[in-house]
Structures are given as C-alpha cells and as structure tokens.
Design a protein around this motif. Sequence first.
Motif, short mmCIF file in Angstrom:
data_model
loop_
_atom_site.label_atom_id
_atom_site.label_comp_id
_atom_site.label_asym_id
_atom_site.label_seq_id
_atom_site.Cartn_x
_atom_site.Cartn_y
_atom_site.Cartn_z
N LEU A 117 26.30 59.23 9.56
CA LEU A 117 26.91 60.13 8.58
C LEU A 117 26.66 59.66 7.15
CD1 LEU A 117 30.29 60.86 10.39
CD2 LEU A 117 28.28 62.33 10.25
N ASN A 118 26.11 58.45 6.98
CA ASN A 118 25.81 57.95 5.64
C ASN A 118 24.47 58.48 5.11
OD1 ASN A 118 24.34 56.56 7.53
ND2 ASN A 118 24.53 54.57 6.54
N GLU A 119 23.76 59.28 5.91
CA GLU A 119 22.49 59.86 5.46
C GLU A 119 22.69 61.32 5.06
OE1 GLU A 119 19.46 59.40 8.36
OE2 GLU A 119 19.75 57.25 8.61
N GLU A 120 21.78 61.85 4.25
CA GLU A 120 21.87 63.25 3.83
C GLU A 120 21.79 64.17 5.04
OE1 GLU A 120 19.61 66.48 0.87
OE2 GLU A 120 18.72 64.50 1.26
N PHE A 121 20.88 63.87 5.96
CA PHE A 121 20.77 64.63 7.21
C PHE A 121 21.13 63.67 8.35
CE2 PHE A 121 17.83 66.67 4.27
CZ PHE A 121 18.20 68.01 4.39
N PRO A 122 22.40 63.66 8.82
CA PRO A 122 22.83 62.70 9.84
C PRO A 122 21.95 62.76 11.09
CG PRO A 122 24.71 63.83 8.91
CD PRO A 122 23.49 64.52 8.37
N ARG A 123 21.77 61.60 11.68
CA ARG A 123 20.91 61.47 12.86
C ARG A 123 21.71 60.90 14.02
NH1 ARG A 123 16.21 56.85 13.53
NH2 ARG A 123 15.52 57.43 15.63
N VAL A 124 21.48 61.40 15.22
CA VAL A 124 22.08 60.87 16.45
C VAL A 124 21.07 59.93 17.09
CG1 VAL A 124 22.97 61.43 18.73
CG2 VAL A 124 23.48 62.92 16.79
N GLN A 125 21.52 58.70 17.42
CA GLN A 125 20.59 57.73 17.99
C GLN A 125 21.35 56.65 18.76
OE1 GLN A 125 19.87 56.11 13.63
NE2 GLN A 125 18.87 54.76 15.09
N VAL A 126 20.59 55.83 19.48
CA VAL A 126 21.13 54.66 20.18
C VAL A 126 21.05 53.47 19.23
CG1 VAL A 126 20.90 53.12 22.14
CG2 VAL A 126 20.41 55.56 22.41
N MET A 127 22.16 52.74 19.09
CA MET A 127 22.17 51.57 18.20
C MET A 127 22.77 50.38 18.93
SD MET A 127 23.19 52.46 14.28
CE MET A 127 22.07 53.32 13.18
N ARG A 128 22.26 49.21 18.59
CA ARG A 128 22.81 47.94 19.07
C ARG A 128 23.08 47.05 17.87
NH1 ARG A 128 21.44 47.01 24.71
NH2 ARG A 128 19.96 48.56 25.49
N GLY A 129 23.77 45.94 18.12
CA GLY A 129 23.96 44.94 17.06
C GLY A 129 25.14 45.26 16.16
N ALA A 130 25.12 44.67 14.96
CA ALA A 130 26.23 44.78 14.02
C ALA A 130 26.41 46.23 13.57
CB ALA A 130 25.98 43.88 12.81
N LYS A 131 27.67 46.62 13.39
CA LYS A 131 27.96 47.98 12.96
C LYS A 131 27.73 48.13 11.46
CE LYS A 131 31.23 49.03 16.65
NZ LYS A 131 32.59 49.47 16.99
N LYS A 132 27.28 49.31 11.06
CA LYS A 132 26.95 49.57 9.66
C LYS A 132 27.99 50.53 9.06
CE LYS A 132 22.00 49.11 10.61
NZ LYS A 132 20.68 49.78 10.60
N LYS A 133 28.21 50.37 7.77
CA LYS A 133 29.17 51.20 7.07
C LYS A 133 28.65 52.63 6.99
CE LYS A 133 31.91 51.32 2.83
NZ LYS A 133 32.15 50.69 1.50
N GLY A 134 29.56 53.61 7.22
CA GLY A 134 29.18 55.00 7.13
C GLY A 134 28.57 55.58 8.39
N VAL A 135 28.50 54.79 9.46
CA VAL A 135 27.93 55.26 10.74
C VAL A 135 29.08 55.40 11.73
CG1 VAL A 135 26.33 54.77 12.60
CG2 VAL A 135 25.75 54.12 10.26
N ARG A 136 29.13 56.52 12.44
CA ARG A 136 30.18 56.77 13.44
C ARG A 136 29.66 56.32 14.80
NH1 ARG A 136 34.15 60.97 13.77
NH2 ARG A 136 35.69 60.23 15.29
N TYR A 137 30.43 55.46 15.48
CA TYR A 137 29.99 54.88 16.75
C TYR A 137 30.85 55.40 17.90
CZ TYR A 137 27.29 51.52 14.03
OH TYR A 137 26.40 50.93 13.17
N PHE A 138 30.20 55.58 19.06
CA PHE A 138 30.89 55.96 20.29
C PHE A 138 30.37 55.05 21.41
CE2 PHE A 138 30.51 59.72 17.64
CZ PHE A 138 31.84 60.13 17.53
N GLY A 139 31.28 54.50 22.17
CA GLY A 139 30.89 53.58 23.23
C GLY A 139 31.72 52.32 23.17
N PRO A 140 31.20 51.18 23.62
CA PRO A 140 29.83 50.94 24.09
C PRO A 140 29.58 51.49 25.49
CG PRO A 140 31.14 48.98 24.34
CD PRO A 140 32.03 49.98 23.68
N TYR A 141 28.30 51.71 25.79
CA TYR A 141 27.86 52.18 27.09
C TYR A 141 27.21 51.03 27.86
CZ TYR A 141 28.56 57.03 25.60
OH TYR A 141 29.10 58.20 25.18
N ALA A 142 27.20 51.15 29.17
CA ALA A 142 26.59 50.10 29.98
C ALA A 142 25.07 50.13 29.87
CB ALA A 142 27.02 50.25 31.44
N HIS A 143 24.48 51.33 29.72
CA HIS A 143 23.03 51.47 29.69
C HIS A 143 22.63 52.48 28.62
CE1 HIS A 143 22.83 49.28 33.48
NE2 HIS A 143 23.77 50.10 33.95
#
Length: 689
Positions: free
Chosen positions: A110-136
């Motif tokens: 959500l921190n981008e002009e055109f928000p993108r849906v993607q898989v992320m790992r590692g440290a969380k970033k400001k302005g990004v909405r997270y759901f999970g974590p998932y097993a795979h």
Amino acid sequence: MADPSSYRPKPGQIPDSPGVYKFRDEHGRVIYVGKAKSLRQRLANYFQDLAGLHPRTRTMVTTAASVEWTVVTTEVEALQLEYSWIKEFDPRFNVKYRDDKSYPYLAVTLNEEFPRVQVMRGAKKKGVRYFGPYAHAWAIRETVDLMLRVFPVRTCSAGVFKRSAQIGRPCLLGYIGKCSAPCVGRISAEEHRELAEEFCDFMAGRTGAYLRRLERGMQEAAEEMEYERAARLRDDIGALKRAMEKSAVVLADATDADLIAVAEDELEAAVQIFHVRGGRVRGQRGWVTDKVEAVTTGGLVEHALQQLYGEERGDAVPKEVLVPALPEPVEPVAQWLSQRRGSQVSLRIPQRGDKKDLMATVGRNAQQALALHKTKRASDLTTRSRALEEIAEALGLDSVPLRIECFDISHLQGEDVVASMVVFEDGLVRKSEYRRFQIKGFEGQDDVRSMHEVIGRRFKRYLQEKQKSGEWTEEPDVETAAPVDGVLTAAGEPDRADGRPVDDDGRPKRFAYPPQLVVVDGGAPQVAAARRALDELGIDDVAVCGLAKRLEEVWLPTEDDPVVLPRSSEGLYLLQRVRDEAHRFAITYQRNKRSKRLKSSPLDAVPGLGDTRRQALLKHFGSLKKLRAATVDEICEVPGVGRKTAETVAAALAGAAPSAPAVNTATGEIIEDDGAPPAALSAERGQER
C-alpha cells in the motif's frame, strides 16, 4: 571457572526497585540479561551456595565475571528494556527463539502508487499490509489466483509494469481479466487503490458483507435478464468461497486471536503459534530453543510473546492471546501488549469450549515439532561433537576447538586484493563475528605476504583489546600497540584504533575473543606465514593449520608432511565447510569492490559534485559521451549546476581519457558509453581466487 563471590556486590549496593541486570564474562561480553520486580531479591538468588543452583544457572554465574543493573520506574519498562538488550547483545545464556524457516507472507504494498500483491519473506516494511504467515508459498499463490478474479489487483514486478506502460499493452493477466491493467490506464490510481483495499478487507476476515453484496448483485442481474453479468458474479462468489475454504473455520466469525502452545523437556522447548483472524486460521509458525537458563513454562511464554510482538504495532497484535501458562507476574506483560496494540489485549488461559479444543490442537503440533526437532538435532549434536574431537585428535590439541577462525585471500589477477575472516563456534557459523580486510601493506599478488599481514592485524587488535580491558598486564612494545588501519568490519565501515563506544558496553567486540584454532586456506607457505605472524606478537596458545584445496591435506606449521584425514571424516568435512565459507565470503567482498571500481566515473572526482547533481547531469545529456562534448553554457542549463561547477565538470572531463567502447560479446554490437563501464567479462571469474 570464576568464583561468584569475587564479583558479588556489597550488601546495600543493590537497590530494592524494578530494573534490568546484565552478567558479563571476563571479556566484557554480555552473557545474560534478566529483569526483576526487586533487583535486590532477584540478584541475591544468584549468589547463594552453588550446590543449590540449577545446573544452567550455576554454569552462567561461574562463567560471568561481573554484574551490573539499570533501575527503571515500572515493570513494563523493565520488560521493554530486557527485550531491547536481548536483541542487541544476543546473550548466550538467554532463551532465544529462532524460526526454523523464513515463513512467507501475503503482502499488499500500500506504500506504492499502484499497490501490488505478492509473496514476501524477511523483515516487515513500513506501509505494507501483511497476511499470514503461511506454511508454504504455493498456498499463497493458490489463494491469490482465486481472488484475482474478483479483485484484479496488480501482481507484476516494477520492471514488467514499467515495460507495459511504455509499450501501451498489458501483460497476459491483463488480457485474461486477472489484472485491472492500471499500467495502460484501464483504471485510475485511485480506483486501483480502492480495489487493493477491498482485497485487504476480505483477507482480514470481513467476508460476509462482501459476499452478500455480490449475491444481491447476482440476483438483480438475473431479474433484469442480464444473465452474462449474473453468471460472472456467480463465478466470482464461487472463487471467493473456494479461497475461504482453504482456511478452516475454527471459532466465531468475529474472533481475532493468537494461540500459543509450548512443548518442553529438560533441555529444549518448542513453541507453536496459530494466528486466527475472523474465526479462521490464517497462519501458523513455530520455534525451537535450547533451555539455556532455568525457566518455567510461564517464562517460556513470556519470551515467546517478546519474540512475537516485540516489533509489532496496531492490528498486528490481536485482541486476544491464549497461552498454556501465564507469565509471572502477568500484569506487566498484558499492559505491554496493550500498549503495542493501542487498545486492551486479553492474555489468558482458555478454560472451556472451542478455544480450549483448538489450544489442544496447537499443543499437539508443538509436541510433534519438538519430536521432529530432537530426531534431527540428535544427529547434528553427535556429528558436531565427533567432528571437533577428530580435529583435536588429528592436530594434537589439548581440548576441542570450540572457536575456529578461518582466513582466505581473494583477488583478480593481483587487483583488489582482500581477505576474509569467518568464525565457527561449537561447529556452527557465527556470522555476526565475520570480518573482512583490504590488503594495503603492498601492491600486487602475494598470498603468503597477504596472509601474514591479515593474521598480524587481526591479533594485534586482540592484544589491544586485552590491554584496554586490563586483562593483559605486560607492557606492550611499540609494534604491538601501534594503530592498525584499513581493517573493515562486516558492514564495510573503517575500524579505528582510537576505540568506539561499542567496545565498552557489552556489544560484540571486533577482535576481542581469541580462537582456539586458526585455519588458513592454503598449504605449507600460508601456514608458515600465519604462524610467523603469531610468533612475532608473542602468541603461542592459538593453534594453526591450513587446508590445501588440491588433495584436501591439513598442514601444520611444525610438520614437513601433511596430516591426511579420511575422506569420510566428520572433522575433515567441518574443516572443508569452514574453508569454503571463508572463500565464499572473501570472493563476494572482492567482487563487490571490483564492481564499485568498474562503475566509477570521471564525475566521481569532481569536487563538490554530489550524487544528485551527478545523476541530473547524466539524465539531462543522456550519456557521459554527450556530456563530455557539451559546452560550459550547455552544462549550466542543468538545474542546480552553476557556472563554476560547470567549468569544473568540463575541465575534469576534458582531462579524463575516454574509455574504450564496450562490445556485446554475444552480438558483436558496440555499446554506447552511458556513464558506467561495462560489466567484467565472465571469463574473468575463472581467474578469481
């Protein structure tokens, strides 16, 4: 082994108030951090008869050489400070949970002009909405694929998005209706953001209202005889229901809770967490830890809560946290969680109903995780112990080398000569202790001389740290006490001999801890150089060996013939891992240095010209070649560039010889000069070491 009575505070020195305390070892390294409602009562427990202490507590107090404390106002402040210090100092005797894997999250940028849906790992970033974590990660992609039919949010990378905008055609997802194609203007940025926020609301559990709205739309379309639109809405409803089925309904629709279960024995503990959002299990994760301190189940829960929510804020901390045992005392922990959420958090043990049943399921997962971990760990512990014992026996050491340091030299045809130092403790990598060096004592290619310089610099710093801490009472000579320049830390910052604050406050010091064994990448010449460097400094309690690549022979400084370990030897395998890790770390650093050198430009040497104006010049003219041909007046047209700077730039470029044209080796095409030299040919990498 230290006597705790030698550093026990005098009666009356310890305040009877809340606070946090630190035990340090003889090197000044923090080995344990704890908190207490009353510092006086808590610390008194450590200085009783050793026979009455828990074995792990006894090991800690006999390893320590001093204790200090910090007084705070409340227990909540003590909890916060304890978490900060454990994270900062990484004490060896504290319980530290570590993820057994890097769990993937479904993220919406959500921190981008055109928000993108993607898989992320590692440290969380400001302005990004997270759901999970998932097993795979594949589970996330399946869910997203189903939901893109209803919420066609952008999923492409920045490069694909930019390319589609340039050519005016969307990617495949845009053509098949799984992307709203904001790249080509099918919808505006505001409409696309609305779509992304609806996606987030659905993922957050607010599903019922949205499904009812789609069903009403389907019925209205059918009544108006718009059967194609009704069919599309029917298929959308089916896709969303299939996505919801992937998360099992376990509690009431409005329930947002985390359930934490612990399985433990005398030596280890496993923690499992189920994340329930909107009554559905949205994620699962687990940790395993060694019980290096005497700790109750409530204490393990408290450490897990610190690990889980120490970096979280707002809705990431749920309204309800269910645990198998409450920390003692529970009020400061509950208050700390409420502060991080910004509203009241219920921390309790489930007593009946669905929540108690789900907690039993989480507990079974924790038991299985501990059993699986012990199956793997038994082999690992046995293997590491056998490897260290074989090394000690083969090299004739008095004890097993618990700390091993390995050094390697890397260069490309004598240029950019660097060295690496990697550390293994108890047979495991210790990446925070890795160091890297630039060879500055001479020019050209000489691995033996380079090894002598690096070993000398590393152990000069060790002697200086001993002198500063008062552990070394002998008067050093001028050579030993001389400042050492050019040492780089793992972050690439210059290491100064005048000292830094981190050297006196318990953080890991750079070179303060001596190894039992130094391994060099090479044969007899490199080993002899390393031994000579240690002898020149008067260090005779550190063993040295070398591992030659050709036949994997182990060389000792006092032997004419190498020691040959069996190919199946666990000791040889550990030495190979240490050597290969040092080689990897050295060649990565060498490549980075060469890359920076190749990307250098004549503009870098212009005084007063920073990155912003350098980029503005290249953007304005398009390439360094065109900038070199420009007049002073033309350079002055660039915003922010005055006449004096323009004259300096023109003079610098006139004095710099133009580089040879780059050639694409695949096509033979000459590449125009764009301000950055071409990448080194891949053939060069075959000559790296």
